[in-house]
Design a protein around this motif. Structure first.
Motif, PDB file in Angstrom:
ATOM      1  N   UNK A 183       0.854  -1.205   0.000  1.00 46.75           N
ATOM      2  CA  UNK A 183       0.000   0.000   0.000  1.00 46.75           C
ATOM      3  C   UNK A 183       0.886   1.251   0.000  1.00 46.75           C
ATOM      4  N   UNK A 184       1.941   1.243   0.850  1.00 51.40           N
ATOM      5  CA  UNK A 184       2.874   2.370   0.887  1.00 51.40           C
ATOM      6  C   UNK A 184       3.575   2.519  -0.460  1.00 51.40           C
ATOM      7  N   UNK A 201      -5.097  -7.279  -1.844  1.00 47.79           N
ATOM      8  CA  UNK A 201      -4.642  -7.635  -0.494  1.00 47.79           C
ATOM      9  C   UNK A 201      -5.527  -7.001   0.577  1.00 47.79           C
ATOM     10  N   UNK A 202      -5.862  -5.728   0.392  1.00 49.59           N
ATOM     11  CA  UNK A 202      -6.657  -5.014   1.398  1.00 49.59           C
ATOM     12  C   UNK A 202      -8.053  -5.624   1.513  1.00 49.59           C
ATOM     13  N   UNK A 224      -3.638  -0.326   9.993  1.00 51.88           N
ATOM     14  CA  UNK A 224      -2.212  -0.019   9.839  1.00 51.88           C
ATOM     15  C   UNK A 224      -1.906   0.488   8.430  1.00 51.88           C
ATOM     16  N   UNK A 225      -2.542  -0.135   7.434  1.00 52.99           N
ATOM     17  CA  UNK A 225      -2.297   0.262   6.044  1.00 52.99           C
ATOM     18  C   UNK A 225      -2.818   1.680   5.791  1.00 52.99           C
ATOM     19  N   UNK A 238      -0.558   4.833   4.711  1.00 53.66           N
ATOM     20  CA  UNK A 238      -0.871   5.626   3.518  1.00 53.66           C
ATOM     21  C   UNK A 238      -0.864   7.123   3.848  1.00 53.66           C
ATOM     22  N   UNK A 239      -1.480   7.484   4.962  1.00 55.15           N
ATOM     23  CA  UNK A 239      -1.513   8.904   5.364  1.00 55.15           C
ATOM     24  C   UNK A 239      -0.112   9.426   5.656  1.00 55.15           C
ATOM     25  N   UNK A 240       0.718   8.576   6.302  1.00 57.05           N
ATOM     26  CA  UNK A 240       2.112   8.989   6.581  1.00 57.05           C
ATOM     27  C   UNK A 240       2.861   9.244   5.271  1.00 57.05           C
ATOM     28  N   UNK A 241       2.667   8.371   4.272  1.00 50.42           N
ATOM     29  CA  UNK A 241       3.321   8.567   2.976  1.00 50.42           C
ATOM     30  C   UNK A 241       2.922   9.923   2.394  1.00 50.42           C
TER      31      UNK A 241
END
Ligand code: HMH
Length: 221
Positions: A134-135, A187-188, A198-199, A203-206
């Motif tokens: 996802x990242x 996958x999600x 967690x995913x 994603x938000x951190x990216x």
């Protein structure tokens, strides 16, 4: 809950931060032709350092795919991404020479260090394949959307920057991002709720790191 199009759901939910990353003032300045070429050179040098850290991250995703994936074609998509990084590093070197940027003298700025450290945390074997892919998708998708914007009809991107924009804004790279998005969605769609959370956080951190990365060249740096 229908989870199969989770990426699309998240894009709608987080569209403000997503467009903050893909329509950043630095990108808009390339698109409208007002870009400060010193800012561009800063981006070039910093991104070279980033890509050198990104390659081992992609390698870690490849390892996770090999160990955890339910679909053997995932590995081929990830491997093609790794292969283009080889070409990309060579491109950075020749582009830097063209612009008079000494890559050996580039000092990573704080936003870059923070982003590279974040990538390193995702390389841990404890991080699930679903979270890492996802990242990976998000990192590539932000560049694809950003640089594609600079190639749209009506954009006034300076001629000397169109090659850079095509590197990430071309259709082939767009297809590759779609392939990564498909893997992430698959996958999600079958992941437990705790991994899903967690995913989403990852994603938000990216997206936040991408905004900070653009900020180094333009804005609050
Ligand atoms: C900061 N994000 C950053 N640099 C890149 N080269 C990409 C994404 C895409 O590979």
């Amino acid at each position: 809950v229908e989870k199969s199009g989770m990426i699309d759901t998240w894009m709608r939910k987080h569209r403000l931060i997503y467009s903050g990353a893909t329509k950043h003032p630095f990108i808009l300045s390339i698109r409208d032709g007002t870009v400060d070429l010193e800012a561009f050179k800063t981006w070039l040098g910093q991104d070279y350092i980033f890509v050198r850290a990104f390659a081992p991250f992609v390698a870690s995703v490849l390892i996770k795919a090999w160990k955890e994936s339910d679909d053997s074609s995932d590995m081929e998509v990830i491997l093609s991404g790794m292969a283009s990084l080889n070409d990309e590093i060579a491109w950075f070197k020749s582009e830097a020479a063209k612009w008079g940027v000494q890559l050996s003298e580039v000092v990573p700025q704080k936003a870059n260090q923070d982003y590279c450290r974040f990538l390193e945390s995702l390389m841990s074997p404890d991080v699930e394949y679903t979270v890492a892919i996802t990242a990976f998708w998000a990192i590539e998708a932000v560049y694809q959307a950003s640089f594609a914007l600079c190639l749209e009809d009506g954009s006034k991107t300076p001629a000397e920057l169109t090659e850079t924009c095509r590197r990430w804004g071309n259709d082939g790279f767009g297809q590759y991002c779609n392939s990564l998005q498909k893997i992430a969605n698959r996958r999600l769609g079958k992941t437990p709720d705790d991994v899903l959370t967690k995913a989403e956080v990852t994603l938000l951190r990216v997206l936040e790191h991408e905004v900070e990365f653009w900020n180094m060249s333009h804005g609050s740096a």
